[in-house]
Write a protein that holds these residues in place. Structure first.
Motif, PDB file in Angstrom:
ATOM      1  N   TRP A  60       0.830  -1.206   0.000  1.00 42.89           N
ATOM      2  CA  TRP A  60       0.000   0.000   0.000  1.00 42.89           C
ATOM      3  C   TRP A  60       0.863   1.254   0.000  1.00 42.89           C
ATOM      4  O   TRP A  60       0.638   2.177  -0.761  1.00 42.89           O
ATOM      5  CB  TRP A  60      -0.914  -0.049   1.217  1.00 42.89           C
ATOM      6  CG  TRP A  60      -1.960   0.996   1.300  1.00 42.89           C
ATOM      7  CD1 TRP A  60      -2.884   1.339   0.346  1.00 42.89           C
ATOM      8  CD2 TRP A  60      -2.226   1.830   2.427  1.00 42.89           C
ATOM      9  NE1 TRP A  60      -3.711   2.326   0.813  1.00 42.89           N
ATOM     10  CE2 TRP A  60      -3.328   2.643   2.096  1.00 42.89           C
ATOM     11  CE3 TRP A  60      -1.653   1.949   3.693  1.00 42.89           C
ATOM     12  CZ2 TRP A  60      -3.856   3.577   2.971  1.00 42.89           C
ATOM     13  CZ3 TRP A  60      -2.189   2.857   4.567  1.00 42.89           C
ATOM     14  CH2 TRP A  60      -3.275   3.667   4.207  1.00 42.89           C
ATOM     15  N   ILE A  61       1.852   1.282   0.912  1.00 45.59           N
ATOM     16  CA  ILE A  61       2.844   2.357   0.938  1.00 45.59           C
ATOM     17  C   ILE A  61       4.211   1.684   0.913  1.00 45.59           C
ATOM     18  O   ILE A  61       4.469   0.777   1.698  1.00 45.59           O
ATOM     19  CB  ILE A  61       2.693   3.255   2.191  1.00 45.59           C
ATOM     20  CG1 ILE A  61       2.597   2.432   3.469  1.00 45.59           C
ATOM     21  CG2 ILE A  61       1.529   4.198   2.060  1.00 45.59           C
ATOM     22  CD1 ILE A  61       2.570   3.241   4.740  1.00 45.59           C
ATOM     23  N   PRO A  62       5.085   2.072  -0.007  1.00 44.64           N
ATOM     24  CA  PRO A  62       6.330   1.331  -0.217  1.00 44.64           C
ATOM     25  C   PRO A  62       7.318   1.365   0.939  1.00 44.64           C
ATOM     26  O   PRO A  62       8.185   0.506   1.030  1.00 44.64           O
ATOM     27  CB  PRO A  62       6.927   1.968  -1.466  1.00 44.64           C
ATOM     28  CG  PRO A  62       6.189   3.234  -1.684  1.00 44.64           C
ATOM     29  CD  PRO A  62       4.894   3.153  -0.955  1.00 44.64           C
ATOM     30  N   ALA A  63       7.224   2.325   1.822  1.00 47.12           N
ATOM     31  CA  ALA A  63       8.133   2.348   2.964  1.00 47.12           C
ATOM     32  C   ALA A  63       7.292   2.676   4.194  1.00 47.12           C
ATOM     33  O   ALA A  63       6.435   3.561   4.129  1.00 47.12           O
ATOM     34  CB  ALA A  63       9.220   3.397   2.771  1.00 47.12           C
ATOM     35  N   PRO A  64       7.480   1.975   5.260  1.00 48.82           N
ATOM     36  CA  PRO A  64       8.427   0.906   5.521  1.00 48.82           C
ATOM     37  C   PRO A  64       8.059  -0.409   4.816  1.00 48.82           C
ATOM     38  O   PRO A  64       6.905  -0.623   4.461  1.00 48.82           O
ATOM     39  CB  PRO A  64       8.369   0.724   7.029  1.00 48.82           C
ATOM     40  CG  PRO A  64       7.342   1.645   7.570  1.00 48.82           C
ATOM     41  CD  PRO A  64       6.729   2.372   6.434  1.00 48.82           C
ATOM     42  N   THR A  65       9.057  -1.249   4.689  1.00 40.74           N
ATOM     43  CA  THR A  65       8.854  -2.563   4.083  1.00 40.74           C
ATOM     44  C   THR A  65       8.138  -3.480   5.071  1.00 40.74           C
ATOM     45  O   THR A  65       8.023  -3.157   6.265  1.00 40.74           O
ATOM     46  CB  THR A  65      10.206  -3.197   3.718  1.00 40.74           C
ATOM     47  OG1 THR A  65      10.950  -3.420   4.926  1.00 40.74           O
ATOM     48  CG2 THR A  65      11.014  -2.321   2.762  1.00 40.74           C
ATOM     49  N   ALA A  66       7.698  -4.631   4.584  1.00 37.87           N
ATOM     50  CA  ALA A  66       7.011  -5.595   5.455  1.00 37.87           C
ATOM     51  C   ALA A  66       7.896  -5.997   6.634  1.00 37.87           C
ATOM     52  O   ALA A  66       7.432  -6.052   7.779  1.00 37.87           O
ATOM     53  CB  ALA A  66       6.594  -6.825   4.648  1.00 37.87           C
ATOM     54  N   ILE A  67       9.166  -6.249   6.362  1.00 40.10           N
ATOM     55  CA  ILE A  67      10.054  -6.678   7.442  1.00 40.10           C
ATOM     56  C   ILE A  67      10.251  -5.553   8.460  1.00 40.10           C
ATOM     57  O   ILE A  67      10.368  -5.800   9.657  1.00 40.10           O
ATOM     58  CB  ILE A  67      11.402  -7.214   6.909  1.00 40.10           C
ATOM     59  CG1 ILE A  67      12.140  -8.023   7.978  1.00 40.10           C
ATOM     60  CG2 ILE A  67      12.286  -6.125   6.362  1.00 40.10           C
ATOM     61  CD1 ILE A  67      11.511  -9.332   8.308  1.00 40.10           C
TER      62      ILE A  67
END
Length: 96
Positions: A60-67
């Motif tokens: 949905w929003i590129p930052a932060p990443t999933a990790i």
């Protein structure tokens, strides 16, 4: 040991992301493909970020990443456990 509690990852969404995007919880939940109740519980610190939600957030929003979402949750959870007042006892490990 850190002196201050790291923020719950939901508070980042509540205080920074949603206002910047001018979205309500209902609108954000629809865009993320989760229920309003699920997102509300997360942003109000009543539930943690799951791997599923972390992936949805990172798409949905590129930052932060999933990790990074998962690391924020782990930092928050560890600090809470360390400062819970519970006595942590374990016998030292012994090799056979």
């Amino acid at each position: 040991m850190r002196m201050h509690s790291p923020p719950h990852p939901g508070s980042v969404l509540k205080e920074d992301v949603l206002p910047a995007l001018e979205l309500t919880v209902t609108q954000a939940a629809a865009q993320l493909g989760v229920s309003r109740v699920q997102l509300s519980r997360f942003i109000n610190g009543k539930s943690g970020v799951t791997p599923d939600l972390a992936i949805r957030l990172s798409k949905w929003i590129p930052a932060p990443t999933a990790i990074m979402w998962l690391h924020m949750q782990a930092d928050y959870d560890l600090w809470q456990a360390e400062h819970s007042g519970r006595r942590w006892e374990a016998a030292p490990m012994h090799a056979r």
